[in-house]
Structure formats: structure tokens, C-alpha cells
Design a protein around this motif. Structure first.
Motif, PDB file in Angstrom:
ATOM      1  N   ILE A 234      26.835   9.862 -16.005  1.00 20.61           N
ATOM      2  CA  ILE A 234      25.459  10.158 -15.624  1.00 20.61           C
ATOM      3  C   ILE A 234      24.945  11.287 -16.511  1.00 20.61           C
ATOM      4  N   LYS A 235      23.634  11.542 -16.426  1.00 17.60           N
ATOM      5  CA  LYS A 235      23.017  12.711 -17.038  1.00 17.60           C
ATOM      6  C   LYS A 235      22.211  13.419 -15.958  1.00 17.60           C
ATOM      7  N   ILE A 236      22.178  14.737 -16.000  1.00 17.22           N
ATOM      8  CA  ILE A 236      21.431  15.438 -14.949  1.00 17.22           C
ATOM      9  C   ILE A 236      19.930  15.218 -15.103  1.00 17.22           C
ATOM     10  N   SER A 237      19.508  14.709 -16.260  1.00 19.57           N
ATOM     11  CA  SER A 237      18.091  14.382 -16.461  1.00 19.57           C
ATOM     12  C   SER A 237      17.752  12.987 -15.960  1.00 19.57           C
ATOM     13  N   ASP A 238      18.758  12.237 -15.494  1.00 17.23           N
ATOM     14  CA  ASP A 238      18.519  10.886 -14.980  1.00 17.23           C
ATOM     15  C   ASP A 238      17.624  10.922 -13.758  1.00 17.23           C
ATOM     16  N   ASP A 239      16.752   9.939 -13.648  1.00 15.76           N
ATOM     17  CA  ASP A 239      15.953   9.748 -12.447  1.00 15.76           C
ATOM     18  C   ASP A 239      16.847   9.096 -11.387  1.00 15.76           C
ATOM     19  N   ALA A 240      16.847   9.645 -10.200  1.00 12.10           N
ATOM     20  CA  ALA A 240      17.727   9.145  -9.148  1.00 12.10           C
ATOM     21  C   ALA A 240      17.386   7.735  -8.691  1.00 12.10           C
ATOM     22  N   SER A 241      16.241   7.210  -9.104  1.00 11.76           N
ATOM     23  CA  SER A 241      15.873   5.843  -8.715  1.00 11.76           C
ATOM     24  C   SER A 241      16.880   4.824  -9.245  1.00 11.76           C
ATOM     25  N   ALA A 242      17.613   5.201 -10.291  1.00 10.57           N
ATOM     26  CA  ALA A 242      18.612   4.291 -10.846  1.00 10.57           C
ATOM     27  C   ALA A 242      19.811   4.127  -9.914  1.00 10.57           C
ATOM     28  N   TYR A 243      19.914   5.010  -8.916  1.00  8.04           N
ATOM     29  CA  TYR A 243      21.096   5.010  -8.053  1.00  8.04           C
ATOM     30  C   TYR A 243      20.779   4.757  -6.581  1.00  8.04           C
ATOM     31  N   LEU A 244      19.492   4.668  -6.257  1.00  9.31           N
ATOM     32  CA  LEU A 244      19.097   4.401  -4.879  1.00  9.31           C
ATOM     33  C   LEU A 244      18.345   3.079  -4.799  1.00  9.31           C
ATOM     34  N   ASP A 245      18.750   2.233  -3.898  1.00 10.84           N
ATOM     35  CA  ASP A 245      18.088   0.944  -3.703  1.00 10.84           C
ATOM     36  C   ASP A 245      17.965   0.670  -2.199  1.00 10.84           C
ATOM     37  N   PRO A 246      16.745   0.761  -1.655  1.00  7.08           N
ATOM     38  CA  PRO A 246      15.479   1.042  -2.343  1.00  7.08           C
ATOM     39  C   PRO A 246      15.295   2.538  -2.614  1.00  7.08           C
ATOM     40  N   TYR A 247      14.399   2.844  -3.540  1.00  3.41           N
ATOM     41  CA  TYR A 247      14.070   4.237  -3.860  1.00  3.41           C
ATOM     42  C   TYR A 247      12.854   4.627  -3.021  1.00  3.41           C
ATOM     43  N   PRO A 248      12.990   5.580  -2.095  1.00  5.03           N
ATOM     44  CA  PRO A 248      11.914   5.813  -1.124  1.00  5.03           C
ATOM     45  C   PRO A 248      10.836   6.801  -1.551  1.00  5.03           C
ATOM     46  N   PHE A 249      11.013   7.520  -2.660  1.00  8.92           N
ATOM     47  CA  PHE A 249      10.126   8.628  -2.986  1.00  8.92           C
ATOM     48  C   PHE A 249       8.980   8.201  -3.898  1.00  8.92           C
ATOM     49  N   PRO A 250       7.815   8.823  -3.778  1.00  9.99           N
ATOM     50  CA  PRO A 250       6.641   8.397  -4.544  1.00  9.99           C
ATOM     51  C   PRO A 250       6.638   8.847  -5.999  1.00  9.99           C
TER      52      PRO A 250
ATOM     53  N   SER B 187      13.952   7.354   4.189  1.00  3.88           N
ATOM     54  CA  SER B 187      12.695   6.609   4.348  1.00  3.88           C
ATOM     55  C   SER B 187      11.730   7.354   5.257  1.00  3.88           C
ATOM     56  N   ALA B 188      12.272   7.978   6.310  1.00  2.00           N
ATOM     57  CA  ALA B 188      11.429   8.691   7.273  1.00  2.00           C
ATOM     58  C   ALA B 188      10.883   9.999   6.704  1.00  2.00           C
ATOM     59  N   HIS B 189      11.530  10.535   5.672  1.00  2.00           N
ATOM     60  CA  HIS B 189      11.115  11.829   5.112  1.00  2.00           C
ATOM     61  C   HIS B 189      10.897  11.717   3.598  1.00  2.00           C
ATOM     62  N   SER B 190      10.247  10.656   3.197  1.00  2.00           N
ATOM     63  CA  SER B 190      10.048  10.398   1.763  1.00  2.00           C
ATOM     64  C   SER B 190       8.869  11.156   1.160  1.00  2.00           C
ATOM     65  N   LYS B 191       7.968  11.646   2.000  1.00  2.00           N
ATOM     66  CA  LYS B 191       6.803  12.363   1.503  1.00  2.00           C
ATOM     67  C   LYS B 191       7.233  13.700   0.905  1.00  2.00           C
ATOM     68  N   LEU B 192       6.726  14.012  -0.267  1.00  2.00           N
ATOM     69  CA  LEU B 192       7.085  15.248  -0.947  1.00  2.00           C
ATOM     70  C   LEU B 192       6.145  16.391  -0.560  1.00  2.00           C
ATOM     71  N   LYS B 193       6.712  17.611  -0.462  1.00  2.00           N
ATOM     72  CA  LYS B 193       5.919  18.798  -0.157  1.00  2.00           C
ATOM     73  C   LYS B 193       5.220  19.327  -1.402  1.00  2.00           C
ATOM     74  N   HIS B 194       5.789  19.046  -2.553  1.00  2.00           N
ATOM     75  CA  HIS B 194       5.202  19.446  -3.827  1.00  2.00           C
ATOM     76  C   HIS B 194       5.782  18.568  -4.917  1.00  2.00           C
ATOM     77  N   HIS B 195       5.199  18.626  -6.107  1.00  2.00           N
ATOM     78  CA  HIS B 195       5.694  17.818  -7.208  1.00  2.00           C
ATOM     79  C   HIS B 195       7.097  18.266  -7.594  1.00  2.00           C
ATOM     80  N   PRO B 196       7.955  17.344  -7.972  1.00  2.00           N
ATOM     81  CA  PRO B 196       9.321  17.707  -8.379  1.00  2.00           C
ATOM     82  C   PRO B 196       9.331  18.743  -9.501  1.00  2.00           C
ATOM     83  N   GLY B 197      10.188  19.754  -9.336  1.00  2.00           N
ATOM     84  CA  GLY B 197      10.321  20.796 -10.337  1.00  2.00           C
ATOM     85  C   GLY B 197       9.353  21.945 -10.197  1.00  2.00           C
TER      86      GLY B 197
END
Length: 359
Positions: A81-97, A141-151
Motif C-alpha cells: 500500500i501507499k499512505i497516499s492511497d485513497d481508502a476507497s480502493a479497500y472499502l466496498d462499498p465506500y461510504p464517504f462523500p 454508513s451511519a456516520h459517513s457525513k464529514l465534519k470538514h474536508h479531509p486534511g
């Protein structure tokens, strides 16, 4: 350390028990990788009068996150893996916007909320039938809404390490518990000290307690099924927890004690560690920044701090009936760990009170 200082530390820890601030406590100090001070006091269980000993184990709660971050770094070192990888590659389904990187999950800068996890638990006897995949999927899935933009900001969240636990499983092809046992725990020189995910010996397990007349006890009533998870104690000032595990193994599932956590830190921080190369350990322990360049007091899995002009890496763990902290002071070659079988729900930086005698 002078004998008078050692006596002061022992007397202070004994006073916590005598004043009913905790049923029991276990504290260990390693200087130059050798035990320079150790102290146990109080009981592992009021009802049977079992004392806290060197073999007594506790729920280690969020200290588990340092094992999860190490597992991620091991996979990084292997080139999987790379720490710069987007986690969507490892979660199915990917719940975050939005896309969130592994690095942002590790450093708690993902933007995820931090719902109170006290109700996310199951009893010891339910573990064999507990469905971890279903739990993780439902919670994310129940807590997929983000409080702020990533990073954008630092905000601690157990959800970050739920995601990372699934990344470990997806990339390694192994169950999370099995991976940590094989690639971390089995490599440590534990000398029969406990470090596992299940209670294997009731006689060496500290039962968790919650003091009745406290604000925390009132809070627990809103988030915990008391009838299911607690029972009366023979000590009328305390409520006793039944044996339980947190649902999120990767953020809080370890059963350990101060001695085994010290062995983990000792092995990890050694030059040429069998757990992680020096190059990737440097990456693991590098303080992180948010988007505007501001440094945060967080590495890729460890918090940082300073006591008596000595820098340290640390992590705390707490929940219903348990609280612990562990630290490494690199410049002093000092390792400290402390465990309690009483509830703690915040990072108390309790070690400030006792570690200062060793600095």
C-alpha cells in the motif's frame, strides 16, 4: 532515581486505591530497556479479593490503535500500500462523500465525526457469534457525513481506525486479530505477559469497575445497557462490569498489561527493530500537518508531548471499567506504562504525575 522518589511514587499509587479512586493499578518503568521501577496495588476483583499482580491483564482500549498503525506501516514497507492511497480502493462499498487517504485516517485528519463508542460492545460469551464486518459496515454508513474536508483539521475519531482495520484485512488477506498476532505479538519477548484479544484466564484478568457517585457514572447510563453490561459489586461504592469486548477490534480490542505494552514499545523503538525498519519507523513517528501547514501533536498513530523538557510519544486508552497510558521518552531512553481497572473516557495524561520522578 533516589529511593525516596521511588517511595513517593509507590505511596501515591497506594493512596489512589486507599482513597477509592481505583480498585487497582499497575505501573512499570523501563530505563535503558531494563525494568527500573514497578508497582502493583489494589484488587483485580473485589468479590474474590484477587490482587493486582504482574500477570494481571486489562482491557487496553484505544492503545490498540498503535498496533493498527504499525500493521499499516508494515504493509507500507512491504510495498503493498501507499499512505497516499485513497481508502476507497479497500472499502466496498465506500461510504464517504470525498476521497480520504490512509495517511489522513492514521493522523485523525479525515474529517470523520467521533460518535461516543461506549455502546459499541459485546459480552465475552457473544464473541464467537459477533459479526465484525456487519458492525463496521453499519457504523461507517451511519456516520459517513464529514465534519470538514479531509486534511483540513485534526479531530480524533475511532472511526478512522475501523477503516484502517479493514484495510489491514483487505491487503493482507487475514483477519485483523490473526494479522496482529502473527506479525506483531508473536515477535515480542513477552515472558508470559498477556497480550491478546480474548480473556484466556479469569484468574489473571482485572474486572472493570465504575465508581457510583461520579459524573461519568451518570454519563454511562445514557450510552450503555447497564442491565446487560454491569452487575452489582460487593464494594458498594463501585459497579462491576461483566467481561466484554469492544466491537471495533482495530481501534480498541487488545487485552494487555503494563508489562506487555512496555515490551511492545521496547521492541518497536529499538534500532533495527524486528517490527519495522528504521526508515519506516521514522515515517510512523513524524509529526503531521494539516492543509494550511500547521503542525499537529500527532504522528501516524502516536500522540506527542513534553514533560520536564523531555519529549515523548504516547497513547491512552479508556472505556467502561478501564483506563491506561503508555509512553516512550526517546532522549531519556525511558518507557512507562500504567493500567487501571476503573473507567476513563478522556486522555488524562496521568503519567505526568508519576513519570516526572524518573526524568
Amino acid at each position: 532515581m533516589a529511593n525516596s522518589d521511588a517511595s513517593k511514587v509507590a505511596a501515591f499509587l497506594n493512596s489512589l486505591v486507599a482513597k477509592n479512586q481505583t480498585p487497582g493499578v499497575q505501573y512499570v518503568v523501563l530505563k535503558n530497556d531494563e525494568t527500573s521501577f514497578e508497582h502493583t496495588a489494589g484488587v483485580a476483583e473485589f468479590e474474590h479479593g484477587r490482587p493486582i499482580t504482574k500477570q494481571t491483564s486489562f482491557n487496553a482500549c484505544s492503545v490498540t490503535k498503535t498496533f493498527t498503525s504499525l500493521a499499516i506501516m508494515q504493509l507500507l514497507e512491504e510495498g503493498k500500500i501507499k499512505i497516499s492511497d485513497d481508502a476507497s480502493a479497500y472499502l466496498d462499498p465506500y461510504p464517504f462523500p470525498e476521497e480520504i487517504t490512509i495517511q489522513q485516517f492514521l493522523s485523525h485528519t479525515s474529517g470523520l465525526s467521533n460518535p461516543i463508542p461506549l455502546r459499541w460492545a459485546h459480552l465475552h460469551e457473544e464473541d464467537a457469534s459477533f459479526n465484525s464486518d456487519a458492525f463496521v459496515s453499519a457504523v461507517l454508513s451511519a456516520h459517513s457525513k464529514l465534519k470538514h474536508h479531509p486534511g483540513q483539521h485534526f479531530a480524533y475519531s475511532n472511526l478512522n481506525y475501523l477503516v484502517l482495520g479493514k484495510v489491514v484485512e483487505k491487503v493482507s488477506g487475514m483477519d485483523y486479530r490473526a494479522y496482529v498476532h502473527r506479525h506483531i505479538i508473536s515477535k515480542l519477548l513477552l515472558n508470559n505477559m498477556p497480550l491478546q484479544f480474548l480473556v484466556t484466564s479469569d484468574s489473571n484478568y482485572a474486572r472493570g469497575y465504575q465508581k457510583k457517585l461520579t459524573a461519568i457514572n451518570t454519563i454511562l447510563g445514557f450510552f450503555l445497557d447497564r442491565k446487560k453490561f454491569t452487575e452489582p459489586s460487593s464494594n458498594k461504592k463501585w459497579i462491576k462490569f461483566r467481561k466484554y469486548y469492544v466491537n471495533g477490534t482495530a481501534y480498541g480490542g487488545l487485552i494487555a498489561n503494563a508489562y506487555s505494552l512496555s515490551a511492545f514499545i521496547k521492541t518497536l523503538f529499538q534500532p533495527g527493530s524486528i517490527l519495522l525498519s528504521d526508515e519506516y519507523k521514522k515515517t510512523l513517528l513524524t509529526k503531521q500537518k494539516v492543509r494550511n501547514g500547521k503542525m499537529i501533536e500527532m504522528t501516524l498513530g502516536w500522540f506527542t508531548g513534553r514533560l520536564n523538557d523531555a519529549n515523548y510519544f504516547t497513547h491512552a486508552g479508556g472505556g467502561g471499567g478501564y483506563y491506561c497510558e503508555m509512553r516512550k521518552y526517546p532522549e531519556k531512553n525511558l518507557i512507562t506504562s500504567i493500567m487501571f481497572n476503573r473507567t476513563g473516557i478522556n486522555d488524562e495524561r496521568f503519567l505526568d504525575k508519576v513519570d516526572r520522578f524518573f526524568l
